[in-house]
Design an enzyme around this catalytic site. Structure first.
Site, PDB file in Angstrom:
ATOM      1  N   GLN A  75      -5.146  -1.777   9.202  1.00 56.32           N
ATOM      2  CA  GLN A  75      -4.973  -3.114   8.622  1.00 56.32           C
ATOM      3  C   GLN A  75      -5.610  -4.167   9.531  1.00 56.32           C
ATOM      4  OE1 GLN A  75      -3.486  -3.736   5.524  1.00 56.32           O
ATOM      5  NE2 GLN A  75      -4.281  -5.789   5.893  1.00 56.32           N
TER       6      GLN A  75
ATOM      7  N   ASP B 104     -11.500   2.353   3.118  1.00 55.34           N
ATOM      8  CA  ASP B 104     -11.802   0.924   2.957  1.00 55.34           C
ATOM      9  C   ASP B 104     -13.309   0.705   2.772  1.00 55.34           C
ATOM     10  OD1 ASP B 104      -9.692  -0.845   2.888  1.00 55.34           O
ATOM     11  OD2 ASP B 104      -9.388  -0.840   5.057  1.00 55.34           O
TER      12      ASP B 104
ATOM     13  N   LYS C 182       0.843  -1.196   0.000  1.00 54.32           N
ATOM     14  CA  LYS C 182       0.000   0.000   0.000  1.00 54.32           C
ATOM     15  C   LYS C 182       0.879   1.246   0.000  1.00 54.32           C
ATOM     16  CE  LYS C 182      -3.865  -2.479   1.911  1.00 54.32           C
ATOM     17  NZ  LYS C 182      -4.522  -3.044   3.072  1.00 54.32           N
TER      18      LYS C 182
END
Ligand code: NDP
Length: 285
Positions: free
Chosen positions: A97, A120, A53
């Site tokens: 995460q 997200d 990322k």
């Protein structure tokens, strides 16, 4: 023989566009998209995702911050960091995460991220918006799958679509996006009876289960489009998807490989969501 959809190629094209749009945004408004990635603990797979990322941010010219917190970080400490990032105007996207260590409550953590920075799209408010088809961000993996279908001009309209897996982050939103595209959608899961019978109905079959060689040739209708979201390790420890590639490839019309299929698209969609968030922030001024 199936046509193999090249996720790396499609992803590279999308990142080129994101890089160009980032330059434009910076030149016109002085705003540079910023992504903060937070990782707690030492999970090796999570560390690889975070590294990719960060690399993705560099490729498209984003500002990025990475917070690698120790395993024993308390819930209060993590929430305090999220509050700081929520208030930081350099940061347009915040990603925590998953999975988190067991002593941290995932739901509370996700809900603490401002919906406008939830790139997200896991926050309940963003999930609700997706349900009604009026959203700012789409969840990255299902959005990546839709881009792959689009890249080959594969339409879900009027097609039988079967999604195997019903997680909140992949299966359920995947089904919703196919429905938005007018597919006739079935969601299968571990309690589904006669799974092969269900999957054989699919013109478009998406597998998000997490088991190597789970989708075998007898589960696939000849000529079906097969999208493999799974990320697993085979007996040799090599990265592989849910689909038994060698057996399914002669049966399907299109197939995504693992690695090099859905995986690279997920990160590109995360970058796209961060850019969208920055563009909205720039408009607000
Ligand atoms: P989850 O473990 O949360 O969900 C797995 C789903 O598979 C569940 O809904 C489960 O059903 C279903 N399932 C399990 N066994 C069976 C079975 N025998 N028959 C039918 N359905 C079954 O996983 P995720 O959704 O988070 O991830 C799925 C896969 O996708 C993983 O391999 C993950 O690594 C990968 N992934 C890949 C990404 C990428 O960028 N390529 C991003 C995110 C995930 P039930 O609900 O009944 O338990």
């Amino acid at each position: 023989m199936a046509f193999i959809i090249d996720g790396k190629k499609v992803s590279a094209q999308i990142r080129e566009q994101i890089a160009a749009d980032t330059q434009k945004l910076l030149a016109e408004t002085g705003v540079c998209p910023g992504l903060a990635v937070v990782i707690v603990g030492e999970d090796p797979a999570s560390k690889v995702y975070v590294k990719n990322k960060k690399k993705g941010c560099g490729q498209v010219g984003f500002y990025s911050e990475e917070y690698a917190l120790p395993e024993q970080t308390s819930q209060e400490e993590l929430l305090a960091l999220l509050d700081r990032l929520n208030a930081d105007s350099k940061i347009h996207g915040i990603l925590v995460q998953l999975p988190l260590p067991r002593h941290l409550d995932e739901k509370t953590v996700i809900e603490r991220i401002l919906p406008a920075k939830d790139v997200d799209a896991f926050h309940a408010s963003n999930v609700g918006k997706i349900m009604i088809g009026d959203y700012d961000f789409l969840p990255c993996t299902p959005a990546g799958v839709m881009e792959l279908l689009r890249s080959e001009k594969i339409s879900a309209q009027g097609k039988e679509c079967v999604v195997v897996g019903r997680s909140n982050i992949v299966g359920k939103p995947m089904a919703m996006l196919l429905l938005h595209e007018n597919g006739t959608v079935t969601i299968a899961h571990s309690k589904t009876k006669n799974l092969a019978e269900v999957t054989r109905r699919a013109d478009i079959l998406v597998s998000a289960v997490g088991r190597a060689k789970f989708i075998t040739a007898d589960m696939v209708k000849p000529g079906a489009v097969v999208i493999d979201v799974g990320m697993n390790r085979d007996e040799q420890g090599k990265l592989c998807g849910d689909v038994d590639f060698a057996l399914v490839e002669p049966v399907a019309s299109y197939l995504t490989p693992v690695p090099g299929g859905v995986g690279p698209m997920t990160i590109s969609m995360l970058l796209k969501n961060t850019l969208t968030s920055a563009q909205k922030a720039a408009k607000k001024g």
